[in-house]
Design an enzyme around this catalytic site. Structure first.
Site, short mmCIF file in Angstrom:
data_model
loop_
_atom_site.label_atom_id
_atom_site.label_comp_id
_atom_site.label_asym_id
_atom_site.label_seq_id
_atom_site.Cartn_x
_atom_site.Cartn_y
_atom_site.Cartn_z
N CYS A 53 66.40 48.52 20.88
CA CYS A 53 65.68 49.09 21.72
C CYS A 53 65.81 50.54 22.14
O CYS A 53 67.33 50.93 21.68
CB CYS A 53 65.55 48.31 23.26
SG CYS A 53 64.62 46.88 23.18
N HIS A 55 71.61 45.41 20.87
CA HIS A 55 70.89 45.67 22.08
C HIS A 55 70.98 47.34 22.03
O HIS A 55 71.96 47.71 21.19
CB HIS A 55 71.30 45.40 23.44
CG HIS A 55 70.86 43.87 23.66
ND1 HIS A 55 69.58 43.53 24.09
CD2 HIS A 55 71.67 43.00 24.12
CE1 HIS A 55 69.57 42.34 24.06
NE2 HIS A 55 71.04 41.75 24.30
#
Length: 300
Positions: free
Chosen positions: A183, A141
């Site tokens: 991301c 992430h």
């Protein structure tokens, strides 16, 4: 913030790849014949050097080098981050691709921030004199300039700075490659329909990303989500592995990454029952500080 919201994605042929929803995440010597008979050694030494050689990284080393893959799938509840389903497919595909290029691949799963720091500092402190380059891949992430360990988040710079020329002397003047699947924000790319008269390849039903065609190996541009299919892996890694398998030993690194951009931009679009995340696009981003051309195989 959730990297890759789980949503179903279509490949180039438009077929659904998963029932689950995808998730956001030298010239010859001209000496005379007579002279060559008397001094063959001199003839060999008179071969002119390739004028382009000075613009390419020297890959004539005993080893290609190490490739470290950090694959973070499961996260502590305190991070509020979801399990990154599909990331193991990415790690497995990357392992095959980079081994085929000649790298010694090391895969580490579910590392905390401190464990990531310790691992990369240890690798940076090794002797790389017999290696041509170094590669590191983060699967996790993320946020802008941030990557997540299983317990917290950490600036990407803090992880990569140990390979600077003053801290890792045996990799000085050698390429150090970082691929980041994560991301970089929460923006969504709606895409745009090109006019049939403008596009070189008129495809009325093809949607192109808003951020495409800028020349700036992040999986996405700053501020945006990065997409991942639980069944097939992330869009960026799928495209990267496809290009590396076919052209990894023939094309220069920027040519490779430009083709990756093209595959991600044209072949992928999100599919989900949530209208907020449906029919979204993605474009990877390349920021290069390389000073020479890089070929993993023999340069043309």
């Amino acid at each position: 913030m959730a990297d890759d919201q789980d949503v179903s994605v279509e490949g180039a042929a438009g077929d659904a790849v998963s029932t689950d929803e995808d998730t956001t995440d030298a010239k010859p010597d001209r000496s005379s014949f007579v002279a060559s008979l008397f001094n063959k050694k001199k003839k060999k030494e008179s071969v002119c050097p390739d004028p382009d050689a000075s613009f390419r990284y020297n890959m004539n080393f005993e080893k290609m080098g190490k490739c470290v893959i950090i694959n973070n799938k499961n996260f502590n509840k305190s991070t509020c981050m979801d399990t990154r389903t599909g990331t193991d497919r990415d790690a497995a595909a990357l392992n095959i691709c980079f081994r085929n290029l000649g790298f010694e691949v090391i895969i580490k799963n579910d590392l905390t921030c401190q464990q990531m720091v310790d691992l990369l500092q240890k690798v940076a402190g090794e002797d790389h004199r017999n290696s041509a380059c170094f590669a590191c891949i983060f699967l996790s992430h993320g946020e802008e300039n941030i990557i997540y360990g299983t317990d917290d988040k950490i600036p990407i710079k803090e992880l990569t700075s140990c390979f600077r020329g003053d801290r890792c002397r045996t990799l000085l003047e050698k390429p150090k490659l970082f691929f980041i699947q994560a991301c970089r924000g929460t923006e969504l790319d709606d895409g745009i329909q090109p006019d049939s008269g403008v596009s070189e390849e008129p495809t009325p039903r093809c949607r192109l990303p808003l951020e495409a065609d800028f020349l700036y190996a992040y999986s996405t541009v700053p501020g945006y989500y990065s997409w991942r299919s639980p069944g097939q892996g992330s869009w960026f890694v799928q495209a990267l592995c496809t290009v590396l398998q076919e052209h990894g030993k023939s094309l220069e690194i920027m040519q490779i990454l430009t083709r990756v951009n093209n595959l991600v931009a044209r072949n992928f679009e999100s599919r989900t029952n949530d209208p907020r995340f449906n029919e979204k696009k993605q474009i990877p981003s390349v920021v290069s500080r390389l000073t020479k051309e890089l070929y993993f195989g023999k340069a043309p």
